[in-house]
Motif scaffolding. Structure first.
Motif, short mmCIF file in Angstrom:
data_model
loop_
_atom_site.label_atom_id
_atom_site.label_comp_id
_atom_site.label_asym_id
_atom_site.label_seq_id
_atom_site.Cartn_x
_atom_site.Cartn_y
_atom_site.Cartn_z
N GLY A 178 -46.64 -16.74 6.23
CA GLY A 178 -46.67 -18.31 5.95
C GLY A 178 -45.15 -18.88 5.77
O GLY A 178 -44.37 -18.29 5.01
N LEU A 179 -44.77 -19.99 6.60
CA LEU A 179 -43.49 -20.44 6.44
C LEU A 179 -43.30 -22.08 6.43
O LEU A 179 -44.36 -22.64 6.90
N CYS A 180 -42.58 -22.48 5.81
CA CYS A 180 -42.07 -23.95 6.08
C CYS A 180 -40.65 -23.89 6.86
O CYS A 180 -40.39 -22.76 6.91
N GLY A 181 -40.29 -24.95 7.33
CA GLY A 181 -39.12 -25.06 8.11
C GLY A 181 -37.96 -24.64 7.31
O GLY A 181 -36.95 -24.08 8.14
N ALA A 182 -37.78 -24.65 6.19
CA ALA A 182 -36.61 -24.16 5.28
C ALA A 182 -36.65 -22.66 5.20
O ALA A 182 -35.43 -22.10 5.08
N TYR A 197 -34.15 -34.06 10.67
CA TYR A 197 -32.98 -35.20 10.29
C TYR A 197 -33.99 -36.30 9.95
O TYR A 197 -35.20 -36.57 10.35
N LEU A 198 -33.60 -37.13 8.73
CA LEU A 198 -34.43 -38.18 8.21
C LEU A 198 -34.59 -38.87 9.52
O LEU A 198 -33.68 -39.55 10.10
N VAL A 208 -37.36 -33.76 14.63
CA VAL A 208 -36.76 -32.57 15.32
C VAL A 208 -36.48 -32.89 16.67
O VAL A 208 -36.87 -33.66 17.33
N ASN A 209 -35.63 -31.88 16.98
CA ASN A 209 -35.24 -31.74 18.59
C ASN A 209 -35.32 -30.23 18.80
O ASN A 209 -35.62 -29.25 18.12
N ASN A 244 -32.98 -31.03 1.16
CA ASN A 244 -34.05 -31.96 1.04
C ASN A 244 -35.10 -31.38 1.93
O ASN A 244 -35.10 -31.09 3.03
N LEU A 245 -36.47 -31.33 1.42
CA LEU A 245 -37.49 -31.12 2.30
C LEU A 245 -38.23 -32.45 2.97
O LEU A 245 -37.84 -33.65 2.18
N LEU A 246 -38.56 -32.29 4.05
CA LEU A 246 -39.00 -33.83 4.82
C LEU A 246 -40.44 -33.17 5.46
O LEU A 246 -40.72 -32.17 6.03
N ASN A 247 -41.18 -34.33 5.26
CA ASN A 247 -42.69 -34.22 5.94
C ASN A 247 -42.37 -34.61 7.38
O ASN A 247 -41.70 -35.30 7.93
N THR A 248 -43.04 -33.83 8.52
CA THR A 248 -42.81 -33.97 9.60
C THR A 248 -44.14 -33.52 10.57
O THR A 248 -44.99 -32.86 10.13
N ASN A 249 -44.25 -34.47 11.40
CA ASN A 249 -45.65 -34.19 12.21
C ASN A 249 -45.80 -32.97 12.72
O ASN A 249 -45.05 -32.46 13.42
#
Length: 260
Positions: A96-100, A108-109, A123-124, A155-160
């Motif tokens: 299990g992973l998150c992007g960090a 990027y915000l 993201v790209n 910073n953590l960010l919510n991403t689709n």
């Protein structure tokens, strides 16, 4: 090598039986595989329990500071670890992973335009740490990504989650020796012609038909970003893209498949 990138969402995550059936079907997929999940409905439930009303515009969540804490707790914690535990029960060695984690997905915000989405990351292809993901796959480890990324400055960010799935698939498709299939799995059989008829799913859909269905509101809300991401992946090197039930992952005749 053949790689399956599978995103699960919707009611599949909330329902114990559906989730187990989905992960069993995923575990039976042959070849290398990656799982990406969201969990918006679970996050909405927890938000309301905490007295916070969730805000969604055009299928995309507005993430203020309080909401960010809830989605990190829900996606990266409760849902992600539960999925990993279930996959282990099916003898699928998942991580299990998150992007960090391992700098797997740096975002990027999102810039403020007409709508301020808050703590939301975009993201790209360069955002994806493809080398690490391939290393895990080669060593028979199944990455399970939640839809939380990071911006590289703490910073953590919510991403689709659909977007993450699309870009992971695109990044892997850049390798000439990889044949990548992207599957969007949810509780319906595919893209419906008639929203009131669960059997009215399209066997195939092209971009022109998608645009027409969006214009006449046959497709709306969360299905719009899902199909936008699906076609973006299909147009950028991903071998096959499908939308449907998880138990039809290996069945091309019982889901919606993107075509030219």
């Amino acid at each position: 090598m053949k790689i399956h990138v599978v995103k699960i969402g919707g009611h599949l995550i909330n329902n114990h039986k559906y989730l187990h059936n989905s992960l069993k079907a995923f575990s039976e997929l042959q070849g290398h595989k990656i799982l990406i999940h969201g969990g918006g409905k679970k996050a909405d439930f927890i938000s309301k329990k905490m007295g916070i009303s969730p805000k969604v515009i055009q299928g995309r969540r507005i993430t203020d500071k309080e909401t960010l804490g809830i989605v990190v707790m829900t996606y990266a914690g409760i849902i992600n670890k539960n999925i990993v535990a279930i996959l282990q029960s099916y003898r699928s060695n998942a991580l299990g992973l998150c992007g960090a984690d391992g700098n797997c997905i740096q975002s990027y915000l999102r810039k403020i335009s007409n709508i301020d989405y808050g703590y939301v990351g975009d993201v790209n292809v360069k955002s994806i740490n493809t080398h690490l993901i391939k290393f895990l796959l080669i060593n028979n480890i199944i990455p399970v990504f939640c839809s939380i990324t990071h911006n590289g400055t703490g910073n953590l960010l919510n991403t689709n989650a659909d977007t993450i799935a699309a870009y992971i698939a695109i990044s892997l498709a850049q390798y000439q020796d990889d044949e990548v299939e992207l599957h969007f799995c949810f509780e319906k059989k595919g893209v419906l012609r008639n929203l009131q008829d669960s059997e009215s799913y399209l066997k195939k859909i092209n971009f022109d038909l998608f645009k027409k269905m969006k214009e006449n509101h046959t497709i709306e809300n969360g299905m719009i970003p899902k199909l936008e991401n699906a076609f973006f992946a299909f147009q950028n090197g991903v071998y096959k893209v499908s939308i449907g039930l998880p138990n039809h992952l290996n069945d091309v005749n019982n889901k919606t498949v993107l075509c030219l």
